[in-house]
Design a protein around this motif. Structure first.
Motif, mmCIF file in Angstrom:
data_model
loop_
_atom_site.group_PDB
_atom_site.id
_atom_site.type_symbol
_atom_site.label_atom_id
_atom_site.label_comp_id
_atom_site.label_asym_id
_atom_site.label_seq_id
_atom_site.Cartn_x
_atom_site.Cartn_y
_atom_site.Cartn_z
ATOM 1 N N MET A 122 0.846 -1.199 0.000
ATOM 2 C CA MET A 122 0.000 0.000 0.000
ATOM 3 C C MET A 122 0.878 1.244 0.000
ATOM 4 S SD MET A 122 -3.141 1.280 0.432
ATOM 5 C CE MET A 122 -3.733 2.945 0.655
ATOM 6 N N THR A 123 0.507 2.235 -0.814
ATOM 7 C CA THR A 123 1.208 3.518 -0.801
ATOM 8 C C THR A 123 0.245 4.618 -0.378
ATOM 9 O OG1 THR A 123 2.829 2.891 -2.479
ATOM 10 C CG2 THR A 123 2.424 5.250 -2.172
ATOM 11 N N TYR A 136 8.202 0.291 6.649
ATOM 12 C CA TYR A 136 7.804 1.450 5.852
ATOM 13 C C TYR A 136 8.983 1.940 5.010
ATOM 14 C CZ TYR A 136 4.304 1.833 9.625
ATOM 15 O OH TYR A 136 3.329 1.590 10.557
ATOM 16 N N SER A 137 8.668 2.510 3.850
ATOM 17 C CA SER A 137 9.697 3.173 3.048
ATOM 18 C C SER A 137 9.113 4.446 2.461
ATOM 19 C CB SER A 137 10.215 2.264 1.936
ATOM 20 O OG SER A 137 9.177 1.959 1.029
ATOM 21 N N VAL A 138 9.996 5.394 2.137
ATOM 22 C CA VAL A 138 9.573 6.666 1.561
ATOM 23 C C VAL A 138 10.506 7.033 0.417
ATOM 24 C CG1 VAL A 138 8.503 7.624 3.658
ATOM 25 C CG2 VAL A 138 10.962 7.945 3.238
ATOM 26 N N SER A 139 10.057 7.995 -0.370
ATOM 27 C CA SER A 139 10.899 8.585 -1.405
ATOM 28 C C SER A 139 10.573 10.064 -1.479
ATOM 29 C CB SER A 139 10.671 7.916 -2.760
ATOM 30 O OG SER A 139 9.324 8.085 -3.175
ATOM 31 N N THR A 148 5.216 4.020 1.696
ATOM 32 C CA THR A 148 4.853 2.690 1.222
ATOM 33 C C THR A 148 4.995 1.655 2.317
ATOM 34 O OG1 THR A 148 5.459 3.194 -1.064
ATOM 35 C CG2 THR A 148 5.377 0.872 -0.456
ATOM 36 N N LEU A 149 3.950 0.833 2.438
ATOM 37 C CA LEU A 149 3.996 -0.347 3.294
ATOM 38 C C LEU A 149 4.199 -1.535 2.356
ATOM 39 C CD1 LEU A 149 2.106 1.868 4.692
ATOM 40 C CD2 LEU A 149 1.225 -0.036 6.047
ATOM 41 N N ALA A 150 5.343 -2.178 2.429
ATOM 42 C CA ALA A 150 5.666 -3.223 1.464
ATOM 43 C C ALA A 150 4.795 -4.456 1.641
ATOM 44 C CB ALA A 150 7.136 -3.605 1.579
#
Lengths: 112, 109
Positions: free
Chosen positions: A19-20, A64-67, A77-79
């Protein structure tokens, strides 16, 4: 009206799905942040970006990750979502590290 | 560790005055913020203190004592619309915000 826009407003997501969460600001603020807010706890910083092209980890970054490809957008983003990621997510921005934060209206995420 | 303490809940009467306290222990200090958050909405900025003393803004005032690690938010002439949570946050030496859990203020007629 200038401000921060988050989408979606709410979402129910099955565990394991990707999910983003979207966040866009039109105030040309350098710094942007992602927080989660859970009942009985203070806002907890997930990731932040002091300027376009740079990101950093906050207090609770795992999962979680971001850009930050440009000044305006800061997606989260939740991978592979897990139930413990059920929360209200707020995106925020500030003109500088000394300035107050401006918050978006939040995304209420439920992971089942 | 870093810690921000504020009461969980307070009740006050419309037209009265209420003081919401915040104590903090952080790695360094670069300012203290108060935010208001209505249920289901985003936090909105109320006040900022970086030097000791009182900052007044209409019905709301905020006080800071850095030596005591203490702040309070004073709300005068309470209105029903002031029912909300009030969040205290401190900017530490790395310019990261440390947040309290918030004080839920209930205003009764």
């Amino acid at each position: 009206i200038a401000g921060i826009t988050q989408a979606p407003t709410s979402q129910i997501l099955a565990a394991g799905r990707r999910m983003t969460l979207r966040c866009t600001q039109d105030m040309r603020h350098n710094a942007m942040y992602w927080y989660r807010q859970d009942l009985g706890l203070g806002l907890r910083l997930i990731h932040y970006s002091n300027t376009a092209g740079t990101t950093g980890k906050g207090e609770v970054p795992d999962g979680y990750s971001v850009s930050r490809a440009n000044t305006d957008d800061f997606p989260l983003t939740l991978a592979s979502a897990v139930p413990s990621q059920t929360s209200v997510y707020f995106c925020a921005s500030s003109d500088s590290t000394n300035s107050p934060l401006h918050f978006g209206n939040g995304t209420r995420l439920t992971v089942t | 560790g870093q810690n921000i303490d504020q009461p969980t809940e307070m009740t006050a009467t419309e037209g009265a005055i209420v003081q919401i306290n915040c104590t903090y222990q952080t790695s360094g200090f670069n300012g203290l913020f108060w935010y208001q958050q209505h249920a289901g909405e985003a936090p909105t900025f109320l006040s900022y203190n970086v030097l000791d003393g009182l900052e007044e803004k209409g019905r709301f005032s905020s006080f800071l004592s850095r030596s005591k690690g203490y702040s309070y938010l004073l709300l005068k002439e309470l209105q029903m619309k002031d029912s909300a949570s009030y969040l205290c946050a401190v900017r530490d030496s790395n310019y990261q915000l440390i947040w309290g859990a918030g004080t839920k203020l209930i205003i009764k007629p």
